[in-house]
Design a protein around this motif. Structure first.
Motif, PDB file in Angstrom:
ATOM      1  N   ASN A   1       0.838  -1.189   0.000  1.00 57.89           N
ATOM      2  CA  ASN A   1       0.000   0.000   0.000  1.00 57.89           C
ATOM      3  C   ASN A   1       0.875   1.243   0.000  1.00 57.89           C
ATOM      4  N   ALA A   2       0.727   2.064  -1.032  1.00 59.56           N
ATOM      5  CA  ALA A   2       1.548   3.273  -1.151  1.00 59.56           C
ATOM      6  C   ALA A   2       1.274   4.266  -0.030  1.00 59.56           C
ATOM      7  N   HIS A   3       0.144   4.118   0.637  1.00 61.31           N
ATOM      8  CA  HIS A   3      -0.212   5.028   1.736  1.00 61.31           C
ATOM      9  C   HIS A   3      -0.322   4.252   3.043  1.00 61.31           C
ATOM     10  N   ALA A   4       0.604   3.336   3.252  1.00 63.57           N
ATOM     11  CA  ALA A   4       0.566   2.505   4.460  1.00 63.57           C
ATOM     12  C   ALA A   4       0.623   3.342   5.731  1.00 63.57           C
ATOM     13  N   ASP A   5       1.259   4.520   5.645  1.00 62.16           N
ATOM     14  CA  ASP A   5       1.345   5.383   6.839  1.00 62.16           C
ATOM     15  C   ASP A   5      -0.013   5.934   7.254  1.00 62.16           C
ATOM     16  N   LYS A   6      -1.015   5.836   6.363  1.00 63.56           N
ATOM     17  CA  LYS A   6      -2.356   6.326   6.677  1.00 63.56           C
ATOM     18  C   LYS A   6      -3.205   5.259   7.368  1.00 63.56           C
ATOM     19  N   LEU A   7      -2.752   4.008   7.358  1.00 61.35           N
ATOM     20  CA  LEU A   7      -3.552   2.907   7.890  1.00 61.35           C
ATOM     21  C   LEU A   7      -3.489   2.868   9.405  1.00 61.35           C
ATOM     22  N   GLU A   8      -4.620   2.587   9.987  1.00 57.20           N
ATOM     23  CA  GLU A   8      -4.712   2.508  11.447  1.00 57.20           C
ATOM     24  C   GLU A   8      -5.544   1.284  11.815  1.00 57.20           C
ATOM     25  N   ASP A   9      -5.122   0.545  12.815  1.00 61.08           N
ATOM     26  CA  ASP A   9      -5.888  -0.603  13.298  1.00 61.08           C
ATOM     27  C   ASP A   9      -7.006  -0.078  14.200  1.00 61.08           C
ATOM     28  N   CYS A  10      -8.153   0.162  13.598  1.00 65.98           N
ATOM     29  CA  CYS A  10      -9.261   0.800  14.313  1.00 65.98           C
ATOM     30  C   CYS A  10      -9.932  -0.176  15.271  1.00 65.98           C
ATOM     31  N   ARG A  11     -10.454   0.382  16.319  1.00 67.72           N
ATOM     32  CA  ARG A  11     -11.289  -0.400  17.216  1.00 67.72           C
ATOM     33  C   ARG A  11     -12.685  -0.502  16.619  1.00 67.72           C
ATOM     34  N   GLN A  12     -13.373  -1.579  16.953  1.00 64.97           N
ATOM     35  CA  GLN A  12     -14.697  -1.822  16.389  1.00 64.97           C
ATOM     36  C   GLN A  12     -15.642  -0.651  16.661  1.00 64.97           C
ATOM     37  N   PHE A  13     -16.292  -0.170  15.599  1.00 65.41           N
ATOM     38  CA  PHE A  13     -17.304   0.888  15.629  1.00 65.41           C
ATOM     39  C   PHE A  13     -16.740   2.257  16.022  1.00 65.41           C
ATOM     40  N   GLN A  14     -15.429   2.422  15.981  1.00 60.20           N
ATOM     41  CA  GLN A  14     -14.829   3.717  16.297  1.00 60.20           C
ATOM     42  C   GLN A  14     -14.130   4.265  15.062  1.00 60.20           C
ATOM     43  N   SER A  15     -14.427   5.498  14.720  1.00 65.86           N
ATOM     44  CA  SER A  15     -13.843   6.118  13.532  1.00 65.86           C
ATOM     45  C   SER A  15     -12.340   6.264  13.691  1.00 65.86           C
ATOM     46  N   PRO A  16     -11.605   6.253  12.577  1.00 58.46           N
ATOM     47  CA  PRO A  16     -10.150   6.416  12.657  1.00 58.46           C
ATOM     48  C   PRO A  16      -9.765   7.829  13.080  1.00 58.46           C
ATOM     49  N   SER A  17      -8.507   7.990  13.430  1.00 58.73           N
ATOM     50  CA  SER A  17      -7.981   9.310  13.781  1.00 58.73           C
ATOM     51  C   SER A  17      -8.015  10.214  12.560  1.00 58.73           C
ATOM     52  N   PRO A  18      -7.937  11.536  12.753  1.00 56.90           N
ATOM     53  CA  PRO A  18      -7.910  12.458  11.609  1.00 56.90           C
ATOM     54  C   PRO A  18      -6.792  12.115  10.627  1.00 56.90           C
ATOM     55  N   ASN A  19      -7.119  12.167   9.322  1.00 59.85           N
ATOM     56  CA  ASN A  19      -6.173  11.870   8.238  1.00 59.85           C
ATOM     57  C   ASN A  19      -5.709  10.414   8.233  1.00 59.85           C
ATOM     58  N   LYS A  20      -6.468   9.545   8.884  1.00 61.86           N
ATOM     59  CA  LYS A  20      -6.154   8.119   8.898  1.00 61.86           C
ATOM     60  C   LYS A  20      -7.340   7.338   8.331  1.00 61.86           C
ATOM     61  N   VAL A  21      -7.081   6.089   7.913  1.00 63.63           N
ATOM     62  CA  VAL A  21      -8.152   5.188   7.468  1.00 63.63           C
ATOM     63  C   VAL A  21      -7.975   3.850   8.172  1.00 63.63           C
ATOM     64  N   CYS A  22      -9.045   3.114   8.270  1.00 65.45           N
ATOM     65  CA  CYS A  22      -8.995   1.837   8.974  1.00 65.45           C
ATOM     66  C   CYS A  22      -8.353   0.758   8.114  1.00 65.45           C
ATOM     67  N   ASN A  23      -7.502  -0.015   8.741  1.00 66.56           N
ATOM     68  CA  ASN A  23      -6.827  -1.113   8.059  1.00 66.56           C
ATOM     69  C   ASN A  23      -7.734  -2.341   8.017  1.00 66.56           C
ATOM     70  N   VAL A  24      -7.631  -3.113   6.939  1.00 68.10           N
ATOM     71  CA  VAL A  24      -8.307  -4.408   6.835  1.00 68.10           C
ATOM     72  C   VAL A  24      -7.209  -5.463   6.947  1.00 68.10           C
ATOM     73  N   LYS A  25      -7.096  -6.027   8.123  1.00 62.84           N
ATOM     74  CA  LYS A  25      -5.987  -6.938   8.413  1.00 62.84           C
ATOM     75  C   LYS A  25      -6.430  -8.375   8.193  1.00 62.84           C
ATOM     76  N   ILE A  26      -5.914  -8.993   7.125  1.00 61.58           N
ATOM     77  CA  ILE A  26      -6.259 -10.385   6.812  1.00 61.58           C
ATOM     78  C   ILE A  26      -5.160 -11.275   7.385  1.00 61.58           C
ATOM     79  N   ASP A  27      -5.437 -11.897   8.515  1.00 62.99           N
ATOM     80  CA  ASP A  27      -4.456 -12.753   9.193  1.00 62.99           C
ATOM     81  C   ASP A  27      -5.035 -14.146   9.357  1.00 62.99           C
ATOM     82  N   GLN A  28      -4.412 -14.938  10.222  1.00 61.12           N
ATOM     83  CA  GLN A  28      -4.837 -16.321  10.402  1.00 61.12           C
ATOM     84  C   GLN A  28      -6.221 -16.434  11.039  1.00 61.12           C
ATOM     85  N   MET A  29      -6.732 -15.337  11.584  1.00 57.37           N
ATOM     86  CA  MET A  29      -8.100 -15.353  12.110  1.00 57.37           C
ATOM     87  C   MET A  29      -9.112 -15.572  10.981  1.00 57.37           C
ATOM     88  N   TRP A  30      -8.663 -15.336   9.737  1.00 53.50           N
ATOM     89  CA  TRP A  30      -9.527 -15.511   8.580  1.00 53.50           C
ATOM     90  C   TRP A  30      -9.459 -16.949   8.029  1.00 53.50           C
TER      91      TRP A  30
END
Length: 318
Positions: free
Chosen positions: A138-167
């Motif tokens: 991701n060219a904008h990896a610095d913008k990704l944030e591991d958001c908490r459920q139902f909580q909006s990301p920080s300003p100028n950030k976006v929520c990460n979609v983390k595909i790990d072994q939980m999937w």
């Protein structure tokens, strides 16, 4: 002197007859009149000057109109949004992997689990689709944030979609379960992006206003009791009675919908569309199964003909 013709008769004398090649030669260059292609040098200069001025003015006008047009554009925010736009305010669903481009109108996922070459096509398609969800790609990896459920990301950030072994088994290491001798494959669903669209979530007072499965209603009510109902829910089922019989149990990973922290989409840098992996745990083999998946929110209208708010595909495993 008597044999001399009058001047009047000489004036009307026919021009000499010329052959085809001679006529072409005279047309290209007439040495008597100094004409090239039927025009003198002065005539060519005038007409070229005219067209030079004409096209210069035309080009200038076109460029000026483009400059004015681009002054009205915002490269991040569309001028027409939601109901005022062509795409409207009713998002649809997309699914991956898609069938080969050679059969672009097809929505059939058909494979033989023991055929490596056939299975690898579907796995490669999913690898390409999920490649963007790898943080290192991701060219904008610095913008990704591991958001908490139902909580909006920080300003100028976006929520990460983390595909790990939980999937698991809907991960690359498990081949997305396409090689399983008994289980079925993983199909990934994504909600189509609509700028500034905010879902209206179901709750106990609105869930009975639409026709949905009793199981989904129960899940919504249970989620509301925990204040976790801010989800665009997803459901998949067989379209017909035979399809319902053959589809088997379904598991939704990581949950049965798209949570609120991913909305609204505002063309943020690095934005990742939320995903739901639908694992068909034990579909009937050797049977064509018609499947319809729907997204559920109060402001999502379902129309099977236009595929609004839903997606259709077929599954067949040999």
């Amino acid at each position: 002197m008597a044999d001399k013709k009058p001047a009047e008769s000489q004036f009307y004398t026919r021009p000499p007859q010329l052959g085809k090649w001679e006529s072409l030669r005279v047309f290209l260059w007439n040495s008597e009149t100094k004409q090239f292609l039927g025009r003198t040098g002065g005539s060519w200069a005038k007409i070229l000057f005219f067209y030079l001025i004409f096209y210069a003015v035309l080009t200038g006008f076109f460029v000026a109109m483009l400059v004015v047009f681009f002054q009205t554009l915002d490269y991040k925010t569309p001028k027409w949004q939601l109901d005022s736009s062509l795409i409207g305010s009713n998002p649809g669903l997309g699914f991956r992997p898609m069938p080969p481009e050679s059969n672009i109108e097809s929505t059939l996922i058909w494979y033989k689990h023991s055929d490596k070459g056939n299975v690898q096509y579907w796995q490669r398609e999913l690898n390409k689709f999920l490649n963007h969800y790898n943080r290192s790609n991701n060219a904008h990896a610095d913008k990704l944030e591991d958001c908490r459920q139902f909580q909006s990301p920080s300003p100028n950030k976006v929520c990460n979609v983390k595909i790990d072994q939980m999937w698991h088994p809907c991960v690359k290491d498990a081949g997305y379960n396409y090689e399983s001798a008994e289980g079925g494959p993983c199909i990934f669903l994504k909600l189509n992006r609509i700028f500034n669209w905010i879902p209206e979530y179901f709750n106990s007072s609105t869930v009975d206003q639409v026709q949905m499965s009793p199981g989904l209603k129960k899940e919504i009510l249970e989620a509301e009791s925990k204040n976790q109902h801010q989800v665009v829910w997803v459901s998949c089922e067989g379209e017909n009675v035979a399809d319902i019989e053959h589809i088997g149990p379904i598991r939704y990973i990581p949950q049965k919908g798209f949570p609120s922290q991913f909305f609204p989409y505002k063309n943020q840098e690095g934005y990742l569309s939320p995903l739901v992996a639908v694992h068909f745990e034990k579909p009937k083999r050797g049977v064509l199964i018609n499947i319809e998946c729907k997204a559920w929110a109060r402001n999502i209208i379902h129309d099977r003909v236009d595929r609004r708010g839903s997606v259709h595909f077929e599954l067949m495993i040999d």
